[in-house]
Scaffold this motif. Structure first.
Motif, PDB file in Angstrom:
ATOM      1  N   THR A  14       0.816  -1.019  -0.067  1.00  0.00           N
ATOM      2  CA  THR A  14       0.234   0.054   0.053  1.00  0.00           C
ATOM      3  C   THR A  14       1.031   1.189  -0.195  1.00  0.00           C
ATOM      4  O   THR A  14       0.621   2.232   0.542  1.00  0.00           O
ATOM      5  N   ASN A  15       1.992   1.239  -0.617  1.00  0.00           N
ATOM      6  CA  ASN A  15       2.853   2.335  -0.995  1.00  0.00           C
ATOM      7  C   ASN A  15       2.516   3.077  -2.184  1.00  0.00           C
ATOM      8  O   ASN A  15       2.506   2.580  -3.042  1.00  0.00           O
ATOM      9  N   LEU A  16       1.570   4.310  -2.197  1.00  0.00           N
ATOM     10  CA  LEU A  16       1.007   4.670  -3.339  1.00  0.00           C
ATOM     11  C   LEU A  16       1.698   5.957  -3.788  1.00  0.00           C
ATOM     12  O   LEU A  16       1.039   6.595  -4.674  1.00  0.00           O
ATOM     13  N   CYS A  17       3.017   6.143  -3.513  1.00  0.00           N
ATOM     14  CA  CYS A  17       3.628   7.272  -4.083  1.00  0.00           C
ATOM     15  C   CYS A  17       3.561   7.334  -5.704  1.00  0.00           C
ATOM     16  O   CYS A  17       3.597   8.455  -6.093  1.00  0.00           O
ATOM     17  N   PRO A  18       3.620   6.144  -6.412  1.00  0.00           N
ATOM     18  CA  PRO A  18       3.738   6.396  -7.970  1.00  0.00           C
ATOM     19  C   PRO A  18       2.397   6.427  -8.324  1.00  0.00           C
ATOM     20  O   PRO A  18       2.251   6.681  -9.443  1.00  0.00           O
ATOM     21  N   PHE A  19       1.278   6.352  -7.624  1.00  0.00           N
ATOM     22  CA  PHE A  19      -0.107   6.277  -7.848  1.00  0.00           C
ATOM     23  C   PHE A  19      -0.793   7.615  -7.044  1.00  0.00           C
ATOM     24  O   PHE A  19      -1.533   7.390  -6.164  1.00  0.00           O
TER      25      PHE A  19
END
Length: 472
Positions: free
Chosen positions: A374-379
Motif C-alpha cells: 500500500t505504498n501509493l507514491c507512484p499512484f
C-alpha cells in the motif's frame, strides 16, 4: 506489387507503376495507365519531399480491384492516390483522389456506388463513385493497421482484418455497430474473401499459414486448413513458414485458389529473426486490463468520436479549447501511452526498443510490490482517494499488475530469446565474444580490432555506424 485480374472479356495487369487492360478476344490497342506520370497533388508541401528528404511516394501500385459488374476498376498507389476507371465503349480514366494515409486494401460495394479504402493508420474511408471528385469520408477505424477489407454479398456488412490477428464484422450503414469478431488466427490476417453462393461464409488467410472458413454473422469458425500440411514432403521449421497472400474463387464459388509465400525455402539459408512489430506487441498486452465497468463506456465514446470525421474534429477542437493535456483520444493507460511513444520514431534499433520494454517490465515488478505494501507514491490519484477516506485495496490492483506482467513476459518471449544478439549489436566493441552466437564470433573479433570504427562508435555515442550511407 504485381497482380492480375480477369472480368468478362478484359484482363487487367498491374506491375510497378503501370496498369494495363487488354481485350482477350479482339486485337485491340491495350489501355495503359502509368501512375508515375499521373496527376500530382496540388498545394501540398509534402508532394515532392517527405520527412526523410526523399520522394513522398514511389508511385508503385499497391492494390487493384475490379467491380462486380466489371465496368469499374480502382487502384491505390504508394503516393496515396486513389484512381478510378470506367468502361463505356473503352476504358478511360474517371478520377484521381487523395488518401490521408497510404492505402493497404480497397473494395467496391455490391451496388458499385462507393469504394472502401483501408489505410495504414487503421481507418476505412468511403469514396463516392457517382461523385468522382468528392473527397473520402471516414467510415470506421481499427487500433492497428488494416490489411484487408471486403463487403458481404448483401452489402449490409463491412468486414476488415488487421495486424492484431482479428477480423471485425461491422454494419455498413452504421460501422460503430459491430456485428461480430472472428477470432482464431495466431498471426496477422492478410486476406479476406466472401465467396459467392452462401451469404454468411467468409474465407480468411493469415501469416500463421492457415486459411479459415467462418460464419461471419456469428463469428463462428467452421473449418480450417493448414497449408503446411499440403506439402508433399516435410520441411524444417525454418523452411516451412507459409504466409497466405491472396484468396480468390471461381465465379460460381465452387473452387478456391490460394496464393502464399514460403519464407526461407532454399536449403542452407540461415534462420532470420522474425519478430512481430514490437509496438503492436505492447498494444496487445494492454488488452489484459479488462476494467469492463469503465472500458465499455470508454470504447463506446471512442467509437462514437472516431466513426465520423466531423465528430472527431469537433472532439479535438473541444480538447484544444479546454487546454487539455492531450490533443486526441488515448488508446492506452498513461504509462502504456508513454511506452508506446518511446517505441515509435525513425532510426530505432530493435535493441533500444526492447530496452524500453525491459525497463517498463521492471517498473511493473516494482509497482506490484509497492501495491502489496500500500505504498501509493507512484499512484497519486489512488493516494488522494485513500487520504480522503475511501477504502482502497492494493492487493486487488497488484493482481492486475501481475497479469499485465505475465502478458508482457509471454508476448515478448521471442525477444528474450534473442537478448544476447540485441546486446551484441547495442555495444559490439565491449561484448564478450564467447557469449556471442557462434556465427558472429569471428566477425565480432574483426570488428573489435578495427580501431577506426571503434573510435567512431565511441565518438557518436549511439548506433549510427549501423545505418549505412547511400552507396556504401
Amino acid at each position: 506489387m504485381a497482380s492480375i485480374g480477369v472480368c468478362g472479356k478484359w484482363m487487367f495487369l498491374s506491375c510497378g507503376t503501370r496498369l494495363i487492360a487488354a481485350h482477350i478476344k479482339k486485337d485491340r490497342e491495350p489501355f495503359v495507365f502509368d501512375c508515375s506520370t499521373a496527376k500530382k497533388k496540388e498545394n501540398d508541401p509534402k508532394a515532392c519531399i517527405n520527412s526523410l528528404g526523399g520522394p513522398s511516394g514511389s508511385d508503385i501500385i499497391v492494390s487493384l480491384v475490379i467491380s462486380p459488374s466489371g465496368k469499374l476498376v480502382a487502384l491505390i498507389d504508394d503516393s496515396k492516390r486513389l484512381v478510378l476507371f470506367k468502361n463505356e465503349h473503352s476504358w478511360q480514366w474517371a478520377s484521381t483522389r487523395w488518401l490521408v494515409r497510404r492505402g493497404t486494401s480497397l473494395v467496391f460495394n455490391r451496388a458499385e456506388d462507393e469504394v472502401l479504402v483501408a489505410d495504414k493508420s487503421g481507418d476505412v474511408y468511403s469514396f463516392s463513385v457517382m461523385q468522382p471528385e468528392k473527397e473520402g469520408e471516414l467510415k470506421m477505424g481499427h487500433l492497428s493497421m488494416i490489411l484487408a477489407v471486403t463487403v458481404s454479398l448483401d452489402d449490409k456488412y463491412i468486414i476488415t482484418s488487421d495486424r492484431d490477428e482479428k477480423i471485425r464484422v461491422s454494419h455498413r450503414c452504421s460501422p460503430y455497430n459491430i456485428q461480430s469478431f472472428c477470432l482464431g488466427h495466431k498471426e496477422f490476417v492478410s486476406s479476406l474473401l466472401v465467396p459467392s453462393g452462401d451469404r454468411h461464409w467468409l474465407l480468411s488467410g493469415s501469416g500463421d499459414g492457415t486459411m479459415n472458413l467462418w460464419n461471419y454473422k456469428i463469428g463462428q469458425k467452421l473449418q480450417s486448413w493448414n497449408l503446411h500440411d499440403l506439402e508433399e514432403k516435410p520441411k524444417l521449421e525454418s523452411e516451412r513458414k507459409v504466409i497466405v497472400c491472396h484468396i480468390t474463387s471461381s465465379f460460381d464459388g465452387c473452387h478456391i485458389a490460394v496464393q502464399f509465400d514460403r519464407k526461407l525455402e532454399e536449403e542452407g539459408v540461415e534462420d532470420a529473426i522474425a519478430l512481430l512489430c514490437i509496438i503492436h506487441q505492447q498494444a496487445l498486452c494492454s488488452k489484459i486490463l479488462r476494467y469492463d465497468n469503465v472500458m465499455s463506456d470508454v470504447v463506446k465514446i471512442i467509437n462514437h468520436s472516431r466513426s465520423w470525421a466531423l465528430k472527431h474534429r469537433q472532439f479535438r477542437e473541444c480538447l484544444a479549447e479546454i487546454e487539455s493535456e492531450y490533443e486526441d483520444v488515448l488508446y492506452f493507460t498513461e504509462e502504456l501511452n508513454v511506452l508506446n511513444k518511446k517505441l515509435q520514431g525513425q532510426d530505432q534499433l530493435v535493441s533500444a526498443a526492447y530496452d524500453n520494454v525491459r525497463a517498463f517490465f521492471k517498473t511493473l515488478v516494482l509497482w506490484k510490490a509497492q501495491l502489496f505494501q500500500t505504498n501509493l507514491c507512484p499512484f497519486p490519484a489512488c493516494k488522494a482517494l485513500m487520504d480522503s477516506g475511501t477504502t482502497f485495496s492494493g492487493e486487488k490492483y497488484a493482481d492486475t499488475i501481475g497479469k499485465l506482467q505475465e502478458e508482457f513476459d509471454q508476448r515478448f518471449a521471442d525477444f528474450k530469446t534473442h537478448r544476447a544478439t540485441f546486446q551484441t549489436f547495442a555495444d559490439p566493441f565491449s561484448f564478450d565474444v564467447e557469449d556471442a552466437p557462434l556465427v558472429l564470433q569471428m566477425e565480432l573479433i574483426d570488428l573489435q580490432c578495427h580501431t577506426d570504427l571503434k573510435a567512431k562508435f565511441r565518438e557518436s555515442g549511439d548506433n549510427s555506424i549501423f545505418h549505412a550511407e547511400p552507396g556504401e
